[in-house]
Design a protein around this motif. Sequence first.
Motif, short mmCIF file in Angstrom:
data_model
loop_
_atom_site.label_atom_id
_atom_site.label_comp_id
_atom_site.label_asym_id
_atom_site.label_seq_id
_atom_site.Cartn_x
_atom_site.Cartn_y
_atom_site.Cartn_z
N LEU A 126 0.91 -1.25 -0.11
CA LEU A 126 0.14 0.01 0.12
C LEU A 126 0.77 1.19 0.06
CD1 LEU A 126 -3.12 0.96 0.23
CD2 LEU A 126 -2.60 1.12 2.80
N THR A 127 0.84 2.14 -1.20
CA THR A 127 1.63 3.26 -1.02
C THR A 127 0.84 4.59 -0.85
OG1 THR A 127 1.33 3.21 -3.55
CG2 THR A 127 3.20 2.14 -2.71
N ALA A 128 -0.37 4.65 -0.79
CA ALA A 128 -1.14 5.81 -0.35
C ALA A 128 -2.44 5.19 0.00
CB ALA A 128 -1.26 6.67 -1.71
N ASP A 129 -2.98 5.96 1.19
CA ASP A 129 -4.09 5.48 1.46
C ASP A 129 -5.40 6.50 1.09
OD1 ASP A 129 -5.96 3.83 2.94
OD2 ASP A 129 -4.63 3.92 4.92
N LEU A 130 -6.47 5.88 1.51
CA LEU A 130 -7.76 6.82 1.39
C LEU A 130 -7.74 7.96 2.34
CD1 LEU A 130 -10.34 3.91 1.67
CD2 LEU A 130 -9.54 5.23 -0.59
N ALA A 131 -8.36 9.22 1.84
CA ALA A 131 -8.47 10.28 2.55
C ALA A 131 -9.77 10.23 3.42
CB ALA A 131 -8.72 11.69 1.54
N LEU A 132 -10.53 9.34 3.06
CA LEU A 132 -12.01 9.31 3.75
C LEU A 132 -12.06 8.21 4.55
CD1 LEU A 132 -14.31 10.10 0.51
CD2 LEU A 132 -13.56 11.59 2.28
N SER A 133 -13.15 8.01 5.78
CA SER A 133 -13.36 6.98 6.26
C SER A 133 -14.45 6.08 5.17
CB SER A 133 -13.97 7.57 7.84
OG SER A 133 -14.50 6.18 8.24
N ILE A 134 -14.29 4.82 5.40
CA ILE A 134 -15.41 4.26 4.67
C ILE A 134 -16.32 3.60 5.77
CG2 ILE A 134 -13.91 3.85 2.69
CD1 ILE A 134 -13.64 0.98 3.59
N GLU A 135 -16.08 3.72 6.74
CA GLU A 135 -17.20 3.09 7.72
C GLU A 135 -18.57 3.46 7.67
OE1 GLU A 135 -15.93 3.64 11.79
OE2 GLU A 135 -17.57 2.62 12.85
N GLY A 136 -19.33 2.33 7.56
CA GLY A 136 -20.56 2.74 7.12
C GLY A 136 -21.16 3.12 5.77
N ARG A 137 -20.11 3.02 4.72
CA ARG A 137 -20.33 3.44 3.69
C ARG A 137 -20.34 2.23 2.63
NH1 ARG A 137 -18.79 8.79 2.06
NH2 ARG A 137 -20.06 8.42 0.42
N ASP A 138 -21.22 2.43 1.63
CA ASP A 138 -21.39 1.34 0.45
C ASP A 138 -20.21 1.41 -0.28
OD1 ASP A 138 -23.82 0.03 1.15
OD2 ASP A 138 -24.80 1.98 0.89
N VAL A 139 -19.27 0.64 -0.25
CA VAL A 139 -17.83 1.03 -0.95
C VAL A 139 -17.91 0.05 -2.17
CG1 VAL A 139 -15.53 0.50 -1.02
CG2 VAL A 139 -16.70 1.67 1.07
N ILE A 140 -17.27 0.68 -3.50
CA ILE A 140 -17.12 -0.10 -4.49
C ILE A 140 -15.70 -0.03 -4.95
CG2 ILE A 140 -17.78 -0.52 -7.06
CD1 ILE A 140 -20.60 0.88 -6.39
N ILE A 141 -15.20 -0.99 -5.05
CA ILE A 141 -13.70 -0.97 -5.20
C ILE A 141 -13.47 -0.82 -6.80
CG2 ILE A 141 -11.25 -1.80 -5.34
CD1 ILE A 141 -12.21 -3.42 -2.72
N VAL A 142 -12.88 0.06 -7.50
CA VAL A 142 -12.81 0.10 -9.02
C VAL A 142 -11.20 -0.22 -9.25
CG1 VAL A 142 -13.28 1.63 -10.76
CG2 VAL A 142 -14.58 2.07 -8.83
N GLU A 143 -11.29 -1.09 -10.08
CA GLU A 143 -9.71 -1.81 -10.87
C GLU A 143 -10.04 -1.56 -12.07
OE1 GLU A 143 -7.01 -1.99 -10.45
OE2 GLU A 143 -6.30 -3.12 -8.56
N ASP A 144 -8.62 -1.37 -12.76
CA ASP A 144 -8.51 -1.35 -14.13
C ASP A 144 -8.41 -2.93 -14.73
OD1 ASP A 144 -6.27 -1.73 -13.04
OD2 ASP A 144 -5.19 -0.51 -14.66
N VAL A 145 -7.63 -3.55 -14.14
CA VAL A 145 -7.55 -5.07 -14.40
C VAL A 145 -6.96 -5.82 -13.48
CG1 VAL A 145 -5.19 -4.60 -15.07
CG2 VAL A 145 -6.18 -6.55 -16.27
N ILE A 146 -7.77 -7.22 -13.46
CA ILE A 146 -7.60 -8.18 -12.50
C ILE A 146 -6.52 -9.04 -13.41
CG2 ILE A 146 -8.20 -10.02 -11.05
CD1 ILE A 146 -10.48 -8.52 -10.45
N ASP A 147 -5.43 -9.61 -12.90
CA ASP A 147 -4.57 -10.67 -13.50
C ASP A 147 -4.71 -11.93 -12.35
OD1 ASP A 147 -2.35 -11.88 -14.42
OD2 ASP A 147 -1.70 -10.20 -15.47
#
Length: 179
Positions: free
Chosen positions: A81-102
């Motif tokens: 992990l080289t940079a973390d989120l700015a926001l808390s995700i507690e209680g949020r509906d989170v969708i991780i968005v990736e360009d590619v899964i290998d």
Amino acid sequence: MDRRLGRILISRDEISARVTELGEAIGRDYQGRSPLLVGVLKGALVFTADLLRAIPLPGAMDFMAVSSYGAGTRSSGVVRLTADLALSIEGRDVIIVEDVIDSGRTISYLRRNLATRHPRSLALCVLLDKVSRREVDVDVDYVGFVIPDEFVVGYGLDFDGLHRNLADLAVLEPATVQV
Ligand code: PRP
């Protein structure tokens, strides 16, 4: 190895149409909620920006950066992990968005990492899925395209930092082709 841009695998129009469909699907599934897209830098930056605009809901976005050690056309499997989120995700509906899964190692790491932060829900949207390369089982909720095991650049994806600015997704080929 020297490489050059080859044929277009997925055109900008095909990408645009699919991103619209994905945004509509997310809009239906998250009706009445405000999903938080978590884009994985750097590759998913372009996709995340377009996807957010395709979702007909009040959405939010944040980013995190990971790096798999080593350069080249294959991920090494060691994720950092080289940079973390700015926001808390507690209680949020989170969708991780990736360009590619290998191999699936990066997203597997990210899913585990984000799940510990107590989001209300955690889903995954990936533009390109190289299913044949999978080494780790991954549940993907939204897939743009299943693609063959070819190295693609453009629409945010790079080779040694370049070509992220191409509007189409193109195959990167060896510069010298033996005949
Ligand atoms: C790519 C991609 C994923 C990862 C997928 O990132 O964005 O994060 O590789 O590979 P895996 O499923 O084998 O783990 P990359 O290391 O190219 O960094 P970038 O997004 O900054 O271009």
